[in-house]
Write an enzyme that holds these catalytic residues in place. Sequence first.
Site, PDB file in Angstrom:
ATOM      1  N   CYS A  26       0.812  -1.223   0.000  1.00 52.35           N
ATOM      2  CA  CYS A  26       0.000   0.000   0.000  1.00 52.35           C
ATOM      3  C   CYS A  26       0.846   1.273   0.000  1.00 52.35           C
ATOM      4  O   CYS A  26       0.312   2.368  -0.166  1.00 52.35           O
ATOM      5  CB  CYS A  26      -0.936   0.003   1.204  1.00 52.35           C
ATOM      6  SG  CYS A  26      -1.658  -1.604   1.549  1.00 52.35           S
ATOM      7  N   HIS A  85      -3.027   8.127   5.646  1.00 52.53           N
ATOM      8  CA  HIS A  85      -3.222   6.804   5.052  1.00 52.53           C
ATOM      9  C   HIS A  85      -4.671   6.389   5.295  1.00 52.53           C
ATOM     10  O   HIS A  85      -5.347   5.939   4.381  1.00 52.53           O
ATOM     11  CB  HIS A  85      -2.234   5.804   5.669  1.00 52.53           C
ATOM     12  CG  HIS A  85      -2.227   4.480   4.987  1.00 52.53           C
ATOM     13  ND1 HIS A  85      -2.001   4.342   3.632  1.00 52.53           N
ATOM     14  CD2 HIS A  85      -2.434   3.217   5.460  1.00 52.53           C
ATOM     15  CE1 HIS A  85      -2.064   3.058   3.305  1.00 52.53           C
ATOM     16  NE2 HIS A  85      -2.330   2.356   4.396  1.00 52.53           N
ATOM     17  N   HIS A  87      -9.514   2.231  -1.084  1.00 55.36           N
ATOM     18  CA  HIS A  87      -8.062   2.051  -0.987  1.00 55.36           C
ATOM     19  C   HIS A  87      -7.539   1.448  -2.287  1.00 55.36           C
ATOM     20  O   HIS A  87      -7.806   0.294  -2.595  1.00 55.36           O
ATOM     21  CB  HIS A  87      -7.754   1.140   0.200  1.00 55.36           C
ATOM     22  CG  HIS A  87      -6.299   1.025   0.532  1.00 55.36           C
ATOM     23  ND1 HIS A  87      -5.311   1.684  -0.175  1.00 55.36           N
ATOM     24  CD2 HIS A  87      -5.652   0.311   1.501  1.00 55.36           C
ATOM     25  CE1 HIS A  87      -4.127   1.378   0.350  1.00 55.36           C
ATOM     26  NE2 HIS A  87      -4.320   0.557   1.360  1.00 55.36           N
TER      27      HIS A  87
END
EC number: 2.3.1.179
Length: 403
Positions: free
Chosen positions: A158, A297, A334
């Site tokens: 990620c 994030h 995401h």
Amino acid sequence: VITGMGALSPIGNDVKTTWENALKGVNGIDKITRIDTEPYSVHLAGELKNFNIEDHIDKKEARRMDRFTQYAIVAAREAVKDAQLDINENTADRIGVWIGSGIGGMETFEIAHKQLMDKGPRRVSPFFVPMLIPDMATGQVSIDLGAKGPNGATVTACATGTNSIGEAFKIVQRGDADAMITGGTEAPITHMAIAGFSASRALSTNDDIETACRPFQEGRDGFVMGEGAGILVIESLESAQARGANIYAEIVGYGTTGDAYHITAPAPEGEGGSRAMQAAMDDAGIEPKDVQYLNAHGTSTPVGDLNEVKAIKNTFGEAAKHLKVSSTKSMTGHLLGATGGIEAIFSALSIKDSKIAPTIHAVTPDPECDLDIVPNEAQDLDITYAMSNSLGFGGHNAVLVFK
């Protein structure tokens, strides 16, 4: 400096639409249409809307690329056009490509595995490996655009997009290239990816599109998958000024660290993320009080969000009370390896336009996540420095500072 941007996201098929929708608080999350999700506990994702690859790439060529590579090409073309970057025989050697993907050609793998099992090894495509490997976004973009400079791919789950931009920033800073085409791309809405992330209990099993992805809220239960690409053209100030380029913002700091703790869980108190934020500020030569906005994030996982809040407080101290911290994943989902690219675009545009995109679905605040998360509506703010955090499976932490 950032001179060009390209985006494909669940809230827009170009940068202009994506940014306008982010400021409006548009929710890009909906029921998955790409695959039949009946066997799964997860039914929502942030898919691209009204996107047809044949509007951009020849059908035959597109069939030889996985979606993650297709997305990268479309976004890279937009970024290069936006930058008015002329890649020719005189400039090509000084223009590089550094685009990452967290999981590469997952759909390609599924199709090839089925062919292998059903029809035997002779039916596996000769394009299987070149379509699968994560570096192929960089490879195909460099071929498509003719960029012959430094060329590579970073894979840090990620954190991939943010690490990729950081590495490209350092390549330009060292003088190894005049310009870099950089960012992240991902196409993870596939059976294997949904099944795998579900098995690791990372994904939200909430079927309500308004509450499935709710960073920093009580009741959050995991992230919602998204797809797309975010690509920047970054170049040296000298190069940009010499050709009279439009400058969105400047990248001034990059920090990257490892947790050395656990394959999926963040280190306690967000220790690794905290060190990455400090490293990025040190690289930029600034202090916590200098930063006005942080694109978090903020994936909407119970542990991840809380640990990031702790990391921000530990890093910023008293300055955390005055810091604006939003999670744009509340709108996009995401995008794994692409998320750092999209969020770098949001960070740069927040500086340029003096506007911050909100954290939507902020209706049940978690009292432990007590930062100013810019709830539900965009805010106007003059920003000198913005920061973007990306924290990945494997304990990868990457942070960029923009000016």
